[in-house]
Design a protein around this motif. Sequence first.
Motif, PDB file in Angstrom:
ATOM      1  N   LEU A 191       0.926  -1.183   0.012  1.00  0.00           N
ATOM      2  CA  LEU A 191      -0.015   0.080  -0.020  1.00  0.00           C
ATOM      3  C   LEU A 191       0.889   1.260  -0.086  1.00  0.00           C
ATOM      4  O   LEU A 191       0.462   2.252  -0.632  1.00  0.00           O
ATOM      5  N   GLU A 192       1.919   1.277   0.788  1.00  0.00           N
ATOM      6  CA  GLU A 192       2.867   2.423   0.607  1.00  0.00           C
ATOM      7  C   GLU A 192       3.428   2.827  -0.645  1.00  0.00           C
ATOM      8  O   GLU A 192       3.352   3.778  -1.039  1.00  0.00           O
ATOM      9  N   VAL A 193       3.768   1.670  -1.445  1.00  0.00           N
ATOM     10  CA  VAL A 193       4.090   1.628  -2.874  1.00  0.00           C
ATOM     11  C   VAL A 193       3.010   2.303  -3.543  1.00  0.00           C
ATOM     12  O   VAL A 193       3.296   3.409  -4.396  1.00  0.00           O
ATOM     13  N   MET A 194       1.725   1.797  -3.771  1.00  0.00           N
ATOM     14  CA  MET A 194       0.938   2.303  -4.279  1.00  0.00           C
ATOM     15  C   MET A 194       0.348   3.790  -4.004  1.00  0.00           C
ATOM     16  O   MET A 194      -0.152   4.675  -4.805  1.00  0.00           O
ATOM     17  N   THR A 195       0.495   3.993  -2.791  1.00  0.00           N
ATOM     18  CA  THR A 195       0.157   5.475  -2.013  1.00  0.00           C
ATOM     19  C   THR A 195       1.149   6.435  -2.974  1.00  0.00           C
ATOM     20  O   THR A 195       0.925   7.519  -3.567  1.00  0.00           O
ATOM     21  N   GLU A 196       2.433   6.142  -3.061  1.00  0.00           N
ATOM     22  CA  GLU A 196       3.457   7.058  -3.586  1.00  0.00           C
ATOM     23  C   GLU A 196       3.190   7.020  -5.254  1.00  0.00           C
ATOM     24  O   GLU A 196       3.297   8.114  -5.757  1.00  0.00           O
ATOM     25  N   LEU A 197       2.849   5.752  -5.913  1.00  0.00           N
ATOM     26  CA  LEU A 197       2.361   5.802  -7.166  1.00  0.00           C
ATOM     27  C   LEU A 197       1.154   6.921  -7.452  1.00  0.00           C
ATOM     28  O   LEU A 197       1.178   7.646  -8.249  1.00  0.00           O
ATOM     29  N   ALA A 198       0.153   6.919  -6.530  1.00  0.00           N
ATOM     30  CA  ALA A 198      -0.898   7.604  -6.762  1.00  0.00           C
ATOM     31  C   ALA A 198      -0.477   9.340  -6.716  1.00  0.00           C
ATOM     32  O   ALA A 198      -1.153   9.910  -7.200  1.00  0.00           O
ATOM     33  N   GLY A 199       0.530   9.579  -5.726  1.00  0.00           N
ATOM     34  CA  GLY A 199       0.958  11.007  -5.687  1.00  0.00           C
ATOM     35  C   GLY A 199       1.653  11.395  -6.745  1.00  0.00           C
ATOM     36  O   GLY A 199       1.999  12.583  -7.032  1.00  0.00           O
ATOM     37  N   SER A 200       2.119  10.559  -7.699  1.00  0.00           N
ATOM     38  CA  SER A 200       2.871  10.802  -8.977  1.00  0.00           C
ATOM     39  C   SER A 200       2.053  11.287  -9.923  1.00  0.00           C
ATOM     40  O   SER A 200       2.600  11.411 -11.155  1.00  0.00           O
ATOM     41  N   GLY A 201       0.720  11.217 -10.023  1.00  0.00           N
ATOM     42  CA  GLY A 201      -0.250  11.490 -11.099  1.00  0.00           C
ATOM     43  C   GLY A 201      -0.670  10.535 -12.071  1.00  0.00           C
ATOM     44  O   GLY A 201      -1.216  10.662 -13.072  1.00  0.00           O
ATOM     45  N   MET A 202      -0.351   9.082 -11.705  1.00  0.00           N
ATOM     46  CA  MET A 202      -0.870   7.735 -12.561  1.00  0.00           C
ATOM     47  C   MET A 202      -2.296   7.719 -12.250  1.00  0.00           C
ATOM     48  O   MET A 202      -2.764   8.092 -11.331  1.00  0.00           O
ATOM     49  N   THR A 203      -3.171   7.626 -13.510  1.00  0.00           N
ATOM     50  CA  THR A 203      -4.509   7.334 -13.512  1.00  0.00           C
ATOM     51  C   THR A 203      -4.573   5.842 -13.086  1.00  0.00           C
ATOM     52  O   THR A 203      -3.964   5.198 -13.474  1.00  0.00           O
ATOM     53  N   MET A 204      -5.303   5.676 -11.861  1.00  0.00           N
ATOM     54  CA  MET A 204      -5.566   4.525 -11.198  1.00  0.00           C
ATOM     55  C   MET A 204      -6.825   4.110 -11.000  1.00  0.00           C
ATOM     56  O   MET A 204      -7.646   5.098 -10.396  1.00  0.00           O
TER      57      MET A 204
END
Length: 250
Positions: free
Chosen positions: A184-197
């Motif tokens: 979840l920490e990795v996914m949270t970081e990805l979410a903060g990068s602007g990736m459409t999820m």
Amino acid sequence: MSLGTDSPIIKISEVSKFFGEFQALKSVSLDVGSGERVVVCGPSGSGKSTLIRCINRLEKHEQGEIIVDGVTLSDARESLEKIRANVGMVFQQFNLFPHLSVIDNLTLGPKRVYGLSEKEAKARAMEYLERVRIPDQADKFPRHLSGGQQQRVAIARSLCMEPRILLFDEPTSALDPEMITEVLEVMTELAGSGMTMIVVTHEMGFARKVADRMVFMDQGEIVEIAKPEKFFTTPDSQRSRDFLQKILNH
């Protein structure tokens, strides 16, 4: 129910999906904007996973229309290739090749699809292994990794294709509780990068923190779409309230 943005990167219109006599999706409509993080939740069998599997044609819908990044989903090979190049998918069960090392799992797609050289593909793979915080695992085989590490490899493998959209199908459901946090920490970081999820998950703490919108499904339908603060405090539907009471008190 359809709620979305002016220029969606994903447009789902009146989509229905059947498995024999059973209707898994019932005229579902949803727009997702570029860079938006959407969390889909609901009870088991509500159609959540079927919906996101239809977005990259892992399941074929019978009625309605799905447009991804300007491409209408169809059986045409060109349509499928364009969409699969732009849409990454992270599954419950990792789906890594057991006979390949971590680095070889990551370089296979970029070399085959984009024609990257071995050197270019490895450089890209190491970049994304750094991003998911396991560059030291590059030469190991999946069986030597923990479940959390394998799921982070699976995320890195999707990122190596540099998609515009990432779909997550209950990515932590097969993990032991202590491994869930690292994923979840990795996914949270990805979410903060602007990736459409688009994330199908029961992890409501993650959803509340990361989602731009919550989509609640039940019995093949979208029951409610709301901002997290509204969904978790004053949901409109009784079905949403019942679901939240069960899952938050679990």
